[in-house]
Design a protein around this motif. Structure first.
Motif, PDB file in Angstrom:
ATOM      1  N   GLN A   5       0.811  -1.208   0.000  1.00 49.27           N
ATOM      2  CA  GLN A   5       0.000   0.000   0.000  1.00 49.27           C
ATOM      3  C   GLN A   5       0.848   1.263   0.000  1.00 49.27           C
ATOM      4  O   GLN A   5       0.500   2.263  -0.634  1.00 49.27           O
ATOM      5  N   LEU A   6       1.968   1.244   0.694  1.00 52.38           N
ATOM      6  CA  LEU A   6       2.797   2.444   0.796  1.00 52.38           C
ATOM      7  C   LEU A   6       3.508   2.767  -0.507  1.00 52.38           C
ATOM      8  O   LEU A   6       3.672   3.936  -0.866  1.00 52.38           O
ATOM      9  N   ASN A   7       3.932   1.720  -1.223  1.00 56.15           N
ATOM     10  CA  ASN A   7       4.669   1.938  -2.468  1.00 56.15           C
ATOM     11  C   ASN A   7       3.814   1.736  -3.716  1.00 56.15           C
ATOM     12  O   ASN A   7       4.314   1.806  -4.835  1.00 56.15           O
ATOM     13  N   ASN A   8       2.521   1.452  -3.510  1.00 57.85           N
ATOM     14  CA  ASN A   8       1.561   1.368  -4.613  1.00 57.85           C
ATOM     15  C   ASN A   8       1.907   0.283  -5.637  1.00 57.85           C
ATOM     16  O   ASN A   8       1.776   0.482  -6.842  1.00 57.85           O
ATOM     17  N   LYS A   9       2.330  -0.887  -5.132  1.00 55.89           N
ATOM     18  CA  LYS A   9       2.738  -1.971  -6.007  1.00 55.89           C
ATOM     19  C   LYS A   9       2.137  -3.301  -5.557  1.00 55.89           C
ATOM     20  O   LYS A   9       1.814  -3.489  -4.382  1.00 55.89           O
ATOM     21  N   VAL A  10       2.023  -4.209  -6.520  1.00 56.69           N
ATOM     22  CA  VAL A  10       1.635  -5.586  -6.228  1.00 56.69           C
ATOM     23  C   VAL A  10       2.796  -6.493  -6.621  1.00 56.69           C
ATOM     24  O   VAL A  10       3.370  -6.348  -7.710  1.00 56.69           O
ATOM     25  N   TYR A  11       3.142  -7.420  -5.712  1.00 59.84           N
ATOM     26  CA  TYR A  11       4.223  -8.366  -5.953  1.00 59.84           C
ATOM     27  C   TYR A  11       3.720  -9.794  -5.777  1.00 59.84           C
ATOM     28  O   TYR A  11       2.746 -10.039  -5.069  1.00 59.84           O
ATOM     29  N   TRP A  12       4.451 -10.723  -6.413  1.00 60.46           N
ATOM     30  CA  TRP A  12       4.266 -12.122  -6.051  1.00 60.46           C
ATOM     31  C   TRP A  12       5.619 -12.691  -5.662  1.00 60.46           C
ATOM     32  O   TRP A  12       6.665 -12.240  -6.122  1.00 60.46           O
ATOM     33  N   ILE A  29       4.410  -7.240 -10.107  1.00 57.43           N
ATOM     34  CA  ILE A  29       3.349  -7.440 -11.090  1.00 57.43           C
ATOM     35  C   ILE A  29       2.913  -6.109 -11.683  1.00 57.43           C
ATOM     36  O   ILE A  29       2.769  -5.963 -12.889  1.00 57.43           O
ATOM     37  N   LYS A  30       2.702  -5.126 -10.798  1.00 60.75           N
ATOM     38  CA  LYS A  30       2.191  -3.828 -11.266  1.00 60.75           C
ATOM     39  C   LYS A  30       2.565  -2.746 -10.268  1.00 60.75           C
ATOM     40  O   LYS A  30       2.494  -2.956  -9.054  1.00 60.75           O
ATOM     41  N   ALA A  31       2.970  -1.585 -10.790  1.00 59.57           N
ATOM     42  CA  ALA A  31       3.220  -0.398  -9.974  1.00 59.57           C
ATOM     43  C   ALA A  31       2.171   0.657 -10.310  1.00 59.57           C
ATOM     44  O   ALA A  31       1.367   0.484 -11.224  1.00 59.57           O
ATOM     45  N   VAL A  36      -3.061   0.510  -3.144  1.00 57.20           N
ATOM     46  CA  VAL A  36      -3.522  -0.872  -3.332  1.00 57.20           C
ATOM     47  C   VAL A  36      -3.672  -1.533  -1.969  1.00 57.20           C
ATOM     48  O   VAL A  36      -2.788  -1.462  -1.134  1.00 57.20           O
ATOM     49  N   TYR A  37      -4.838  -2.138  -1.740  1.00 59.62           N
ATOM     50  CA  TYR A  37      -5.195  -2.551  -0.384  1.00 59.62           C
ATOM     51  C   TYR A  37      -5.229  -4.057  -0.179  1.00 59.62           C
ATOM     52  O   TYR A  37      -4.876  -4.551   0.872  1.00 59.62           O
ATOM     53  N   SER A  38      -5.713  -4.784  -1.159  1.00 63.55           N
ATOM     54  CA  SER A  38      -5.759  -6.240  -1.015  1.00 63.55           C
ATOM     55  C   SER A  38      -5.695  -6.895  -2.385  1.00 63.55           C
ATOM     56  O   SER A  38      -5.939  -6.254  -3.406  1.00 63.55           O
ATOM     57  N   ALA A  55      -7.673  -4.683  -5.160  1.00 63.25           N
ATOM     58  CA  ALA A  55      -8.549  -3.594  -4.722  1.00 63.25           C
ATOM     59  C   ALA A  55      -7.661  -2.389  -4.448  1.00 63.25           C
ATOM     60  O   ALA A  55      -6.734  -2.479  -3.637  1.00 63.25           O
ATOM     61  N   VAL A  56      -7.938  -1.276  -5.121  1.00 63.96           N
ATOM     62  CA  VAL A  56      -7.074  -0.094  -5.034  1.00 63.96           C
ATOM     63  C   VAL A  56      -7.861   1.041  -4.376  1.00 63.96           C
ATOM     64  O   VAL A  56      -8.769   1.615  -4.978  1.00 63.96           O
TER      65      VAL A  56
END
Length: 198
Positions: A5-12, A29-31, A36-38, A55-56
């Motif tokens: 959430q702090l860096n606005n990214k999704v990782y796997w 995956i995406k910046a 981004v919350y969940s 969910a953003v």
């Protein structure tokens, strides 16, 4: 999987087969996902690859990120499911209408809504949104299960300011009955979902 959430990214995170030793490889995956919350993992396009739904919160949207079969690469295409989820905080993926396509259920903390996003089989563009409930005081989480054992998937939600966990009976989609049946009233949602306080 991580919603940063702090860096606005999704990782796997890739498990190398020995998960206990801390050897996990992280891949972005995406910046640029503002707040981004969940996230939820599911095969959204029935191609055998696991995709990601997010969910953003600040962007007020639900998105899915397509895995093209090479998840370690940069080739994750992102598609909008709904761009009007006011304070999106939670998503759950399930085939709500038993048509073979994965649908999405979301919680909107600022919009006080629980929504069902129907996948018409073309998830890159074909989504229809239905409001399941429009007066959930700061919705914080959603979950899907067949609560009453009738063969249809129902929705369970947690509402932070309502101090309530509720379920919504699915009487053979497409229309949810407007019935909210509290399962339990709690003094604070903290015990259920502390880290999701806004």
């Amino acid at each position: 999987m991580e919603a940063d959430q702090l860096n606005n990214k999704v990782y796997w995170y890739e498990n190398d087969g020995s998960p206990g030793d801390g050897t996990w490889t992280r891949t972005k995956i995406k910046a640029g996902l503002d707040g981004v919350y969940s996230v939820f993992v599911a095969d959204m396009d029935n191609d055998g690859d696991m995709d990601v739904v997010s969910a953003v919160y600040v962007d007020d949207d639900i998105r899915w990120h397509e895995n093209d079969g090479t998840p370690l690469g940069i080739n994750w295409n992102t598609y909008n499911i709904d761009t009007n989820v006011n304070g999106a905080v939670s998503v759950f993926v399930a085939d709500m209408d038993n048509d073979g396509d994965m649908d999405v259920v979301s919680a909107a903390a600022l919009g006080d809504k629980i929504k069902w996003h129907e996948n018409d089989g073309t998830p890159d563009a074909g989504w229809t949104t239905v409001n399941v409930e429009t007066s959930v005081n700061k919705a914080s989480s959603v979950f899907v299960a067949d609560i009453d054992n009738d063969g249809y998937l129902d929705i369970v939600s947690a509402a932070y300011l309502d101090d309530e966990i509720a379920w919504y009976g699915n009487a053979a989609i497409p229309e949810f009955p407007s019935i909210m049946m509290p399962i339990v009233s709690v003094l604070a949602i903290v015990g259920f979902n502390y880290r999701r306080r806004l």
